[in-house]
Motif scaffolding. Structure first.
Motif, mmCIF file in Angstrom:
data_model
loop_
_atom_site.group_PDB
_atom_site.id
_atom_site.type_symbol
_atom_site.label_atom_id
_atom_site.label_comp_id
_atom_site.label_asym_id
_atom_site.label_seq_id
_atom_site.Cartn_x
_atom_site.Cartn_y
_atom_site.Cartn_z
ATOM 1 N N VAL A 147 -16.859 2.078 18.767
ATOM 2 C CA VAL A 147 -16.188 2.574 19.618
ATOM 3 C C VAL A 147 -17.351 2.311 21.105
ATOM 4 O O VAL A 147 -17.203 3.555 20.513
ATOM 5 C CB VAL A 147 -14.781 2.912 19.997
ATOM 6 C CG1 VAL A 147 -14.028 2.585 21.295
ATOM 7 C CG2 VAL A 147 -13.934 2.150 19.132
ATOM 8 N N SER A 148 -17.536 1.076 21.558
ATOM 9 C CA SER A 148 -18.810 1.425 23.453
ATOM 10 C C SER A 148 -19.731 2.778 22.729
ATOM 11 O O SER A 148 -19.354 3.489 23.570
ATOM 12 C CB SER A 148 -17.152 1.916 24.512
ATOM 13 O OG SER A 148 -16.153 1.518 24.376
ATOM 14 N N GLY A 149 -19.878 1.957 22.076
ATOM 15 C CA GLY A 149 -21.477 2.592 21.921
ATOM 16 C C GLY A 149 -21.525 3.904 20.866
ATOM 17 O O GLY A 149 -22.435 4.391 20.409
ATOM 18 N N VAL A 181 -10.990 -1.837 19.926
ATOM 19 C CA VAL A 181 -11.660 -1.762 19.312
ATOM 20 C C VAL A 181 -12.125 -3.251 20.126
ATOM 21 O O VAL A 181 -11.404 -3.918 20.076
ATOM 22 C CB VAL A 181 -10.706 -1.594 17.747
ATOM 23 C CG1 VAL A 181 -12.498 -1.855 16.677
ATOM 24 C CG2 VAL A 181 -10.803 -0.085 17.544
ATOM 25 N N SER A 182 -13.585 -3.012 19.990
ATOM 26 C CA SER A 182 -14.261 -4.381 20.392
ATOM 27 C C SER A 182 -14.610 -5.111 19.039
ATOM 28 O O SER A 182 -15.950 -5.549 18.466
ATOM 29 C CB SER A 182 -15.216 -4.240 20.891
ATOM 30 O OG SER A 182 -16.473 -3.180 20.569
ATOM 31 N N LYS A 183 -13.933 -4.818 17.819
ATOM 32 C CA LYS A 183 -13.859 -6.078 16.592
ATOM 33 C C LYS A 183 -12.518 -6.953 16.801
ATOM 34 O O LYS A 183 -11.276 -6.927 17.458
ATOM 35 C CB LYS A 183 -13.789 -4.678 15.942
ATOM 36 C CG LYS A 183 -15.773 -4.452 15.518
ATOM 37 C CD LYS A 183 -15.966 -3.810 14.060
ATOM 38 C CE LYS A 183 -17.332 -2.897 13.930
ATOM 39 N NZ LYS A 183 -17.914 -4.408 14.109
#
Length: 245
Positions: A147-149, A181-183
């Motif tokens: 999540v975000s790095g 979540v970037s997925k």
């Protein structure tokens, strides 16, 4: 039969020991362990005929204990306080399982099964079957989600469901919190243990142990947080099959 009891709770060991001592002509408790690590050395050295094994221990799970053993020629009786659906898979291959607190009738049933096994040349096959079942039943306690790095460590038990949000996904937790979540949902699905998570709809993944109701007439689930989740028509049969396991 020479037996060992492994359980992190002294009270559970005492209770089980008390019941087993009612069968002195058949079974003898040669040692008990509250520490799984000490139990590994003890089992390898003492080479018992039977081990009564707790599968939920803070120091090490019963499955992990079995995995580390060199000596594996003994019958396994699972003891647990958790009556989960995974127990069915374990029951099919272990001699039996005992649900805590132990019941006298259940002990009698286990003794009868052990009597049928006793005299066989090797318990190795039964051990391997139980180990394989526990392997299937065991799932990660924590899932790692980027999540975000950073990497977010979420307890599997805290996740209720996940929802698609375009190229992102939302993870809804038991606390009411939600994590973006970037997925995509498919990528998130691959990260979650398939034993307890199910893609019920193109837009939703649910934690099967968080399902309280299935409303057939309207085709939706009611989860532990009262959220209603639609079930795709083509997923209904597979969902009911999974819940029956």
């Amino acid at each position: 039969m020479r037996a060992i009891i492994v359980d992190d709770e002294v009270a559970a060991i005492n209770s089980l020991s008390w019941e087993l001592r009612k069968y002195p002509d058949f079974i003898s408790i040669i040692e008990t362990f509250t520490s799984p690590k000490e139990a590994i050395s003890g089992i390898n050295y003492l080479k018992p005929d039977c081990v009564f094994l707790d599968i939920e221990m803070p120091e090490m799970s019963g499955f992990s204990l079995l995995d580390k053993l060199e000596y594996r020629n003994f019958a396994i009786v699972i003891t647990t306080a958790y009556n989960q659906y995974a127990i069915q898979a374990i029951k099919e291959s272990a001699v039996d399982y005992l649900l805590k607190p132990v019941d006298q009738d259940d002990i009698a049933g286990v003794i009868e099964k052990l009597k049928k096994l006793n005299g066989q040349q090797s318990f190795q096959h039964q051990f391997e079957q139980t180990f394989e079942a526990l392997s299937r039943a065991s799932a990660p306690q924590v899932v790692q989600i980027p999540v975000s790095g950073k990497i977010l460590f979420l307890r599997v038990a805290d996740i209720v469901y996940c929802e698609s949000d375009g190229n992102y996904s939302k993870v809804f937790l038991e606390s009411g919190e939600q994590v973006l979540v970037s997925k995509k949902l498919k990528e998130l699905e691959d990260l979650l243990p398939s034993r307890i998570f199910f893609r019920i709809h193109n837009s939703f993944i649910v934690h099967l142990l968080k399902v309280d109701e299935y409303i057939r007439t309207d085709g939706y689930l009611v989860l532990s947080n009262d959220r209603k989740i639609p079930v795709s028509r083509n997923k209904r049969e597979a969902f009911l099959h999974r819940m029956a396991q």
